[in-house]
Design a protein around this motif. Structure first.
Motif, PDB file in Angstrom:
ATOM      1  N   TRP A 170      30.946 127.637 100.701  1.00 11.78           N
ATOM      2  CA  TRP A 170      32.121 126.800 100.970  1.00 11.78           C
ATOM      3  C   TRP A 170      31.987 126.012 102.281  1.00 11.78           C
ATOM      4  CZ3 TRP A 170      34.197 128.659 105.523  1.00 11.78           C
ATOM      5  CH2 TRP A 170      33.900 129.996 105.851  1.00 11.78           C
ATOM      6  N   ALA A 171      30.988 126.332 103.077  1.00 10.31           N
ATOM      7  CA  ALA A 171      30.811 125.634 104.357  1.00 10.31           C
ATOM      8  C   ALA A 171      29.685 124.600 104.296  1.00 10.31           C
ATOM      9  CB  ALA A 171      30.525 126.646 105.464  1.00 10.31           C
ATOM     10  N   ILE A 172      28.944 124.576 103.189  1.00  7.62           N
ATOM     11  CA  ILE A 172      27.781 123.683 103.133  1.00  7.62           C
ATOM     12  C   ILE A 172      28.206 122.270 102.749  1.00  7.62           C
ATOM     13  CG2 ILE A 172      25.580 123.222 101.974  1.00  7.62           C
ATOM     14  CD1 ILE A 172      25.174 126.171 101.703  1.00  7.62           C
ATOM     15  N   GLY A 173      27.956 121.345 103.679  1.00  8.79           N
ATOM     16  CA  GLY A 173      28.229 119.932 103.414  1.00  8.79           C
ATOM     17  C   GLY A 173      29.710 119.618 103.289  1.00  8.79           C
ATOM     18  N   THR A 174      30.574 120.537 103.693  1.00  8.26           N
ATOM     19  CA  THR A 174      32.013 120.336 103.512  1.00  8.26           C
ATOM     20  C   THR A 174      32.721 119.986 104.811  1.00  8.26           C
ATOM     21  OG1 THR A 174      32.385 122.679 103.936  1.00  8.26           O
ATOM     22  CG2 THR A 174      32.144 122.029 101.628  1.00  8.26           C
ATOM     23  N   GLY A 175      32.033 120.179 105.941  1.00  2.09           N
ATOM     24  CA  GLY A 175      32.685 119.986 107.231  1.00  2.09           C
ATOM     25  C   GLY A 175      33.501 121.217 107.644  1.00  2.09           C
ATOM     26  N   LYS A 176      33.608 122.216 106.741  1.00  2.00           N
ATOM     27  CA  LYS A 176      34.331 123.456 107.086  1.00  2.00           C
ATOM     28  C   LYS A 176      33.304 124.478 107.545  1.00  2.00           C
ATOM     29  CE  LYS A 176      37.627 123.347 103.373  1.00  2.00           C
ATOM     30  NZ  LYS A 176      37.695 123.838 102.007  1.00  2.00           N
ATOM     31  N   THR A 177      33.358 124.843 108.819  1.00  2.00           N
ATOM     32  CA  THR A 177      32.382 125.816 109.313  1.00  2.00           C
ATOM     33  C   THR A 177      33.014 127.205 109.328  1.00  2.00           C
ATOM     34  OG1 THR A 177      31.822 124.079 110.848  1.00  2.00           O
ATOM     35  CG2 THR A 177      30.780 126.174 111.234  1.00  2.00           C
ATOM     36  N   GLY A 210      24.043 128.813 108.513  1.00  2.00           N
ATOM     37  CA  GLY A 210      24.042 127.441 107.993  1.00  2.00           C
ATOM     38  C   GLY A 210      25.353 127.148 107.301  1.00  2.00           C
ATOM     39  N   GLY A 211      25.838 125.933 107.501  1.00  2.00           N
ATOM     40  CA  GLY A 211      27.090 125.516 106.870  1.00  2.00           C
ATOM     41  C   GLY A 211      27.883 124.679 107.855  1.00  2.00           C
ATOM     42  N   SER A 212      27.646 123.351 107.765  1.00  2.00           N
ATOM     43  CA  SER A 212      28.350 122.399 108.632  1.00  2.00           C
ATOM     44  C   SER A 212      28.200 122.716 110.124  1.00  2.00           C
ATOM     45  CB  SER A 212      29.831 122.292 108.241  1.00  2.00           C
ATOM     46  OG  SER A 212      29.946 121.818 106.914  1.00  2.00           O
ATOM     47  N   MET A 213      27.040 123.267 110.501  1.00  2.00           N
ATOM     48  CA  MET A 213      26.781 123.422 111.939  1.00  2.00           C
ATOM     49  C   MET A 213      26.483 122.028 112.485  1.00  2.00           C
ATOM     50  SD  MET A 213      23.954 125.666 114.035  1.00  2.00           S
ATOM     51  CE  MET A 213      24.551 127.332 113.916  1.00  2.00           C
ATOM     52  N   ASN A 214      27.066 121.728 113.644  1.00  2.00           N
ATOM     53  CA  ASN A 214      26.842 120.389 114.208  1.00  2.00           C
ATOM     54  C   ASN A 214      26.776 120.471 115.739  1.00  2.00           C
ATOM     55  OD1 ASN A 214      29.533 120.417 115.192  1.00  2.00           O
ATOM     56  ND2 ASN A 214      30.291 119.681 113.216  1.00  2.00           N
ATOM     57  N   ALA A 215      26.627 119.291 116.353  1.00  3.89           N
ATOM     58  CA  ALA A 215      26.429 119.268 117.808  1.00  3.89           C
ATOM     59  C   ALA A 215      27.642 119.848 118.535  1.00  3.89           C
ATOM     60  CB  ALA A 215      26.167 117.831 118.255  1.00  3.89           C
ATOM     61  N   ALA A 216      28.827 119.736 117.934  1.00  3.50           N
ATOM     62  CA  ALA A 216      30.047 120.190 118.613  1.00  3.50           C
ATOM     63  C   ALA A 216      30.287 121.697 118.459  1.00  3.50           C
ATOM     64  CB  ALA A 216      31.251 119.415 118.076  1.00  3.50           C
ATOM     65  N   ASN A 217      29.901 122.270 117.328  1.00  5.50           N
ATOM     66  CA  ASN A 217      30.266 123.692 117.111  1.00  5.50           C
ATOM     67  C   ASN A 217      29.081 124.660 117.282  1.00  5.50           C
ATOM     68  OD1 ASN A 217      28.767 123.619 114.692  1.00  5.50           O
ATOM     69  ND2 ASN A 217      30.544 123.127 113.439  1.00  5.50           N
ATOM     70  N   ALA A 218      27.871 124.112 117.493  1.00  5.45           N
ATOM     71  CA  ALA A 218      26.682 124.977 117.487  1.00  5.45           C
ATOM     72  C   ALA A 218      26.691 126.022 118.598  1.00  5.45           C
ATOM     73  CB  ALA A 218      25.425 124.121 117.590  1.00  5.45           C
ATOM     74  N   ALA A 219      27.058 125.613 119.806  1.00  8.82           N
ATOM     75  CA  ALA A 219      26.915 126.529 120.947  1.00  8.82           C
ATOM     76  C   ALA A 219      27.724 127.810 120.734  1.00  8.82           C
ATOM     77  CB  ALA A 219      27.337 125.829 122.237  1.00  8.82           C
ATOM     78  N   GLU A 220      28.947 127.648 120.220  1.00  8.41           N
ATOM     79  CA  GLU A 220      29.824 128.819 120.001  1.00  8.41           C
ATOM     80  C   GLU A 220      29.249 129.773 118.952  1.00  8.41           C
ATOM     81  OE1 GLU A 220      34.546 128.893 120.083  1.00  8.41           O
ATOM     82  OE2 GLU A 220      33.677 127.386 118.762  1.00  8.41           O
ATOM     83  N   LEU A 221      28.716 129.172 117.877  1.00 11.02           N
ATOM     84  CA  LEU A 221      28.129 130.007 116.821  1.00 11.02           C
ATOM     85  C   LEU A 221      26.872 130.710 117.340  1.00 11.02           C
ATOM     86  CD1 LEU A 221      28.616 127.417 113.978  1.00 11.02           C
ATOM     87  CD2 LEU A 221      29.387 129.793 113.775  1.00 11.02           C
ATOM     88  N   LEU A 222      26.039 129.942 118.030  1.00  8.94           N
ATOM     89  CA  LEU A 222      24.744 130.466 118.467  1.00  8.94           C
ATOM     90  C   LEU A 222      24.882 131.501 119.589  1.00  8.94           C
ATOM     91  CD1 LEU A 222      22.847 127.065 118.304  1.00  8.94           C
ATOM     92  CD2 LEU A 222      22.404 129.062 116.854  1.00  8.94           C
ATOM     93  N   ALA A 223      26.078 131.537 120.207  1.00  9.66           N
ATOM     94  CA  ALA A 223      26.290 132.520 121.278  1.00  9.66           C
ATOM     95  C   ALA A 223      26.478 133.930 120.719  1.00  9.66           C
ATOM     96  CB  ALA A 223      27.518 132.127 122.100  1.00  9.66           C
ATOM     97  N   LYS A 224      26.714 134.041 119.429  1.00 12.52           N
ATOM     98  CA  LYS A 224      26.974 135.364 118.841  1.00 12.52           C
ATOM     99  C   LYS A 224      25.674 136.183 118.758  1.00 12.52           C
ATOM    100  CE  LYS A 224      31.343 135.088 118.202  1.00 12.52           C
ATOM    101  NZ  LYS A 224      32.214 135.950 119.034  1.00 12.52           N
ATOM    102  N   ASP A 225      25.827 137.499 118.949  1.00 11.11           N
ATOM    103  CA  ASP A 225      24.677 138.397 119.075  1.00 11.11           C
ATOM    104  C   ASP A 225      23.694 138.348 117.906  1.00 11.11           C
ATOM    105  OD1 ASP A 225      25.543 139.293 121.415  1.00 11.11           O
ATOM    106  OD2 ASP A 225      26.219 141.272 120.711  1.00 11.11           O
TER     107      ASP A 225
END
Ligand code: PEP
Length: 250
Positions: A170-177, A210-225
């Motif tokens: 549901w997050a792939i190519g949808t803009g919903k991360t 993977g799923g609508s990861m972009n320049a704006a939301n990547a840092a928060e996701l990638l900070a997770k353990d």
């Protein structure tokens, strides 16, 4: 210590001209990306050209799919040894588009996983639930089934040098991360599932989101353990956005 991996999945996009411009942009900015490994998974027909253009750069090349067969009368298919011949190091296996549109089931994905390894490359095994599955509370059941199919066929040690990409459909190519917490929960579940059979493998296997990861939301996701990088579709077609994600991962 797991080295972060940021992988671009270009899907069926690009032309000789647009790919050259994209790679020029990536090559120009790659010097700022610290420790992350950066990978581009190109459409098969462009892999040779992409490998040549990336010669001497730290960016590595991968494919988006391949045959489970090794050679012979399989019209239209591409084997692992062919991809390897052109410099591929990774192959995406079991992407939800291949599962949903081309009917690839867990058994076929497990065979492809084995074929990628047999050809000396690293499989990126995609797993993830549909929106309906999430809403019915079976996310973990679905993800466990997809991973267990590979473990049962190949054994847990086959996962140690592989990559798993958790991609909620549901997050792939949808803009919903997925929120960072939603993603981390499933990543921790995946690592726990591996740990039930081998703590060593669980500690080594890289699990990408993977799923609508972009320049704006990547840092928060990638900070997770338990998030060790990203599999990026749309945002991997823009050099600056892709590099921003790679910098966040590094
Ligand atoms: C993908 O196709 O693997 C993907 C994550 O796409 P997007 O980033 O466009 O959602």
């Amino acid at each position: 210590m797991r080295r972060p991996l940021v992988a671009g999945n270009w899907k069926m996009n690009g032309s000789k001209e647009s790919i050259k411009a994209l790679l020029d942009g990536i090559k120009q900015g790659i010097g700022d990306v610290n420790s992350a490994e950066v990978l581009v998974c190109a459409p098969s027909i462009y892999i040779d050209g992409v490998s040549s253009q990336l010669d001497g750069s730290p960016v590595v090349v991968g494919a988006q799919n391949m045959s489970e067969q090794t050679s012979g009368a399989f019209t239209g298919e591409i084997s692992g040894s062919m991809l390897n011949d052109f410099g591929c190091q990774y192959v995406i296996i079991g992407h939800s588009e291949r599962r949903a549109i081309y009917g690839e089931d867990d058994a076929l994905v497990a065979k492809k996983f084995a074929a990628v390894r047999a050809a000396g490359m690293v499989p990126i095994l995609c797993v993830g639930e549909t929106l309906e599955e999430r809403e019915s509370g079976v996310t973990e059941t679905v993800v466990a089934r997809q991973i267990d199919a590979v473990i049962e066929a190949e054994g847990i040690d086959a996962l140690a040098d592989a990559v798993i990409a958790y991609e909620p459909v549901w997050a792939i190519g949808t803009g919903k991360t997925a929120s960072p917490e939603q993603a981390q929960d499933v990543h921790a579940f995946i690592r726990g599932r591996l740990a039930e059979q081998s703590a060593d493998v669980a500690a080594k296997t890289r699990v990408l989101y993977g799923g609508s990861m972009n320049a704006a939301n990547a840092a928060e996701l990638l900070a997770k353990d338990d998030i060790d990088g990203g599999l990026i579709g749309g945002a991997s077609l823009k050099a600056e956005d892709f590099l921003t994600i790679a910098r966040a991962a590094g």
